[in-house]
Scaffold this active site. Structure first.
Site, short mmCIF file in Angstrom:
data_model
loop_
_atom_site.label_atom_id
_atom_site.label_comp_id
_atom_site.label_asym_id
_atom_site.label_seq_id
_atom_site.Cartn_x
_atom_site.Cartn_y
_atom_site.Cartn_z
N CYS A 2 0.84 -1.21 0.00
CA CYS A 2 0.00 0.00 0.00
C CYS A 2 0.88 1.25 0.00
CB CYS A 2 -0.87 0.03 1.25
SG CYS A 2 -1.88 -1.42 1.42
N ARG A 27 4.95 0.18 -6.07
CA ARG A 27 4.76 -0.69 -4.88
C ARG A 27 3.71 -1.77 -5.15
NH1 ARG A 27 6.53 2.50 -0.27
NH2 ARG A 27 5.22 1.33 1.16
N TRP A 78 -3.23 -2.44 -1.45
CA TRP A 78 -2.94 -3.83 -1.78
C TRP A 78 -3.84 -4.64 -0.84
CZ3 TRP A 78 1.34 -5.67 -4.84
CH2 TRP A 78 1.37 -7.04 -4.98
N ASN A 102 -1.65 1.45 6.00
CA ASN A 102 -0.78 0.46 5.37
C ASN A 102 -0.35 -0.51 6.46
OD1 ASN A 102 0.98 -0.94 3.83
ND2 ASN A 102 2.56 0.66 3.76
N GLY A 103 -0.53 -1.83 6.24
CA GLY A 103 -0.11 -2.81 7.25
C GLY A 103 -1.30 -3.60 7.75
N GLU A 486 21.22 -20.60 6.26
CA GLU A 486 20.97 -19.26 5.69
C GLU A 486 21.83 -18.21 6.39
OE1 GLU A 486 19.91 -17.76 3.29
OE2 GLU A 486 19.38 -15.74 3.92
N LYS A 490 24.42 -15.80 4.47
CA LYS A 490 24.36 -14.33 4.57
C LYS A 490 25.71 -13.76 4.98
CE LYS A 490 20.89 -12.88 2.97
NZ LYS A 490 20.83 -14.09 2.28
N GLU A 493 28.37 -14.22 2.08
CA GLU A 493 28.21 -13.52 0.79
C GLU A 493 28.39 -12.01 0.91
OE1 GLU A 493 24.41 -13.78 -1.14
OE2 GLU A 493 23.32 -13.94 0.73
N HIS A 509 30.09 -35.07 14.91
CA HIS A 509 30.53 -36.13 13.97
C HIS A 509 31.63 -35.62 13.05
CE1 HIS A 509 27.24 -38.64 15.30
NE2 HIS A 509 26.46 -37.59 15.24
N LYS A 609 22.57 -10.49 -8.68
CA LYS A 609 21.27 -10.60 -8.00
C LYS A 609 20.49 -11.80 -8.53
CE LYS A 609 17.89 -9.70 -5.31
NZ LYS A 609 18.10 -10.17 -3.92
C1 AGP Z 1 20.73 -14.91 -1.53
O1 AGP Z 1 21.21 -14.00 -0.57
C2 AGP Z 1 21.69 -15.03 -2.70
N1 AGP Z 1 21.84 -13.79 -3.37
C3 AGP Z 1 21.38 -16.20 -3.65
O2 AGP Z 1 21.67 -17.36 -2.92
C4 AGP Z 1 19.92 -16.33 -4.17
O3 AGP Z 1 19.08 -16.68 -3.12
C5 AGP Z 1 19.90 -17.47 -5.21
O4 AGP Z 1 20.73 -17.11 -6.27
C6 AGP Z 1 18.48 -17.76 -5.73
O5 AGP Z 1 17.98 -16.63 -6.41
P1 AGP Z 1 16.41 -16.64 -6.78
O6 AGP Z 1 15.67 -16.68 -5.50
O7 AGP Z 1 16.20 -15.36 -7.54
O8 AGP Z 1 16.15 -17.86 -7.62
#
Ligand code: AGP
Length: 614
Positions: A2, A27, A78, A102-103, A486, A490, A493, A509, A609
């Site tokens: 929204c 948005r 939305w 919004n929310g 994850e 994070k 990367e 192990h 990305k």
């Molecule tokens: C996530 O922080 C990374 N940039 C990367 O692992 C990403 O999640 C992965 O490349 C999958 O991308 P997608 O979700 O656009 O398919």
């Protein structure tokens, strides 16, 4: 998501409100409206125009039946509570009061119930309840400002509000508790808007309301109050340069902005999957998933990469626990090369923020070629996967610019949890009572994320310790094992520090050989049924000199307070939503570590990305 815009000044506002809405189109929305306080024959009246669909429909309505005044609010909606209709479009009115929102207001059904004998409601929206509450408070003799302040205290959830009141001349009221809201400073007028982009055609001098702030604007004065109703001064940000600067707002990086958007984005994810008004999940028709009935699905096969794969890994636990549905998760680059023994009635579900990841797309096509039903849980609805899958499930996280995925991750988890509950309901494993309890837990997600964001300062301090490490371990059990993976991803990367995620029970192990004096170990462990076992794994590494950071809740902190030097205490949440809430802490940990090390947070080295090559 929204969008909100408002103007209080001394010249006509209707056209500029609509211009502001156009800057919010990015948005995403499904209806729009404006409300102005109009002088007719010396008499002020609150009038509005609303339209379903795109803003051009609203413009046509305003051309047909012009409205104007020197004070008004506008909104792109939305759909959250209630269908996509003109009646449910904002602004919502009650008596003298007009509201845009919004929310999610979590406790709106109780608040509505308290008013049902005094007020008649015309919509199923949570927003309309706010308008009635303010109007009712004014009927007891309170001023507009006091009625607004009093109402705010009764609302629970994550929301941003804009309010105008007929008979309270020349004032706009605004509040922020979760989703962002900004104030623009003008010459003889002032503005409110969801972000700097909404205000960019009106002002370059922006005040970002802080969490819990509320404000009263006139054409020549801005008063801001904090959550304790103390008047405060907030910094003025001068927006210079490109739209990108506006898009980043007052955040240093897109990643930080996207971490902070999560109360709002998870609320928008939820809108597609739950009917909060009736405490139910949406099923086939409402999900626009003709033909997808989980009763006929015998297996779900998730395929994804990176962060999306970890979201799918969490979903495996949920689908098996809540829907008793056999579920696999493969990283897409491995999937088709293992020549999986595909069976009929398997639903192949790709999870992808971009919808363009080559490995995931190839795996999806492989499943399609083998005759499976295919779905994709995706953020970009115009993507290749969205065009090729049989079923498209949106996550509604809005554009994610930072290479390191944050808001898409929690949006994926929120959507996947909703879907697992839907599957459980359709397969008869979740009864009405359990459904209500689970859906109510889902509606708490935006607020719980908002509360977890308040740990930012403490986490920033811990990050400085991490930044000196040459290797970091993340441990978790159950649904927090994928979260450990994850967290490690994070950190790797964006800070370039080596990190590994492990199932906590797996460390002994072999990997425990790596633990030495001062090795940081991040243990993710809410006080759930696996807590005791995880704590004994924690002690195994602590006795070997590890520097342990425990991420837990109040009960877990009490139990472990003299075992570990650092404890991050998350809000007490349902075990089923915990991975979504705890994700915020590992995102902030990696963000602050990277900032401390001076790496390129938004565009880390070697990364893209969307990985569109295999
Ligand atoms: C996530 O922080 C990374 N940039 C990367 O692992 C990403 O999640 C992965 O490349 C999958 O991308 P997608 O979700 O656009 O398919």
């Amino acid at each position: 998501m929204c969008g909100i815009i408002g103007i209080v000044g001394n010249r006509p506002v209707a056209g500029r409100l609509i211009e502001g809405l156009k800057r919010l189109e990015y948005r995403g929305y499904d209806s729009a409206g404006i409300a102005v306080i109009q002088e007719i024959d010396g008499q002020s009246t609150l009038v509005r125009r609303r339209a379903k669909g795109k803003i051009v429909k609203l413009e046509e309505r305003v051309k047909l039946e012009p409205v104007d005044g020197f004070l008004g609010i506008a909104h792109t909606r939305w759909a959250t509570h209630g269908a996509v209709t003109k009646t449910n479009a904002h602004p919502h009115f009650a008596g003298q009061v007009g509201v845009v929102h919004n929310g999610i207001i979590e406790n709106f059904t109780e608040l509505r119930g308290a008013l049902k004998d005094k007020r008649s409601f015309h919509t199923q929206t949570d927003t309309e309840v706010v308008a009635h509450m303010i109007d009712e408070a004014m009927r007891t003799g309170l001023s507009g400002q006091d009625a607004f302040a009093q109402t705010l205290k009764q609302l629970r959830g994550a929301f941003a509000l804009g309010v105008v009141i007929d008979g309270v001349a020349g004032q706009i009221f605004a509040a922020r508790k979760g989703p962002p809201l900004a104030i623009g400073i003008g010459d003889g007028e002032n503005y409110i808007g969801s972000d700097a982009i909404a205000l960019s055609s009106l002002s370059k001098q922006i005040i970002y309301l802080e969490e819990g702030d509320w404000a009263v604007l006139t054409d020549d004065n801005i008063q801001i109050y904090d959550a304790k109703d103390t008047e405060v001064k907030r910094d003025i940000t001068h927006i210079t340069g490109s739209m990108a600067a506006a898009e980043k707002g007052n955040y240093r990086h897109f990643m930080r902005k996207e971490i902070y958007e999560q109360p709002e984005t998870t609320a928008h994810t939820l809108t597609h999957y739950i009917d909060a008004f009736n405490h139910k999940v949406k099923t086939e028709d409402a999900l626009k998933l003709k033909g997808l009935d989980f009763k006929t699905v015998e297996r779900v096969s998730f395929i994804a990469c990176g962060t999306a794969a970890y979201a799918a890994m969490v979903a495996k636990y949920w689908f098996e626990q809540l829907a008793h549905l056999p579920t696999d998760m493969d990283v897409a680059s491995e999937f088709r090369y293992r020549r999986p023994a595909l069976t009929d009635n398997t639903l192949a579900m790709a999870v992808s923020q971009s919808g363009e990841t080559a490995d995931t797309l190839a795996a999806l096509r492989y499943c399609k070629d083998h005759g499976l039903q295919t779905g994709v849980l995706v953020n970009v609805l115009s993507s290749t996967m969205a065009r090729e899958a049989d079923y498209v499930l949106p996550i509604n996280a809005g554009p994610e610019i930072g290479v390191a995925s944050t808001k898409a991750f929690t949006a994926q988890l929120t959507a996947l949890l909703s879907l697992a509950i839907t599957a459980g309901v359709q397969r008869g494993h979740i009864d009405t009572q359990a459904e209500k309890r689970l859906v109510d837990s889902l509606t708490h997600i935006p607020r719980h994320i908002n509360e977890t964001l308040k740990l930012d300062g403490q986490i920033e301090n811990l990050a400085h310790m991490l930044s000196k490490a040459k290797s970091v371990f993340y441990l978790g059990r159950g649904v927090h094992y994928p979260l450990a993976l994850e967290g490690a991803l994070k950190l790797k990367e964006i800070s370039y520090i080596h990190a590994e995620g492990y199932a906590a029970g797996e460390l002994k192990h072999g990997p425990i050989a790596l633990i030495e004096e001062g090795t940081p170990v991040i243990v993710i462990a809410p006080s759930d049924e696996l807590f005791e076992k995880t704590i004994s794994n924690l002690q195994e590494v602590a006795t070997r000199g590890a520097k342990v950071v425990l991420i837990t809740d109040n009960k877990g902190a009490k139990h472990a307070h003299n075992m570990v030097p650092h404890i991050i205490v998350c809000p007490d949440v349902s075990p089923v939503t915990a991975p979504i809430i705890y994700a915020i802490t590992i995102q902030l940990l990696s963000y602050h570590t990277a900032v401390h090390l001076g790496t390129d947070v938004d565009q880390p080295r070697n990364l893209a990305k969307s990985v569109t090559v295999e």
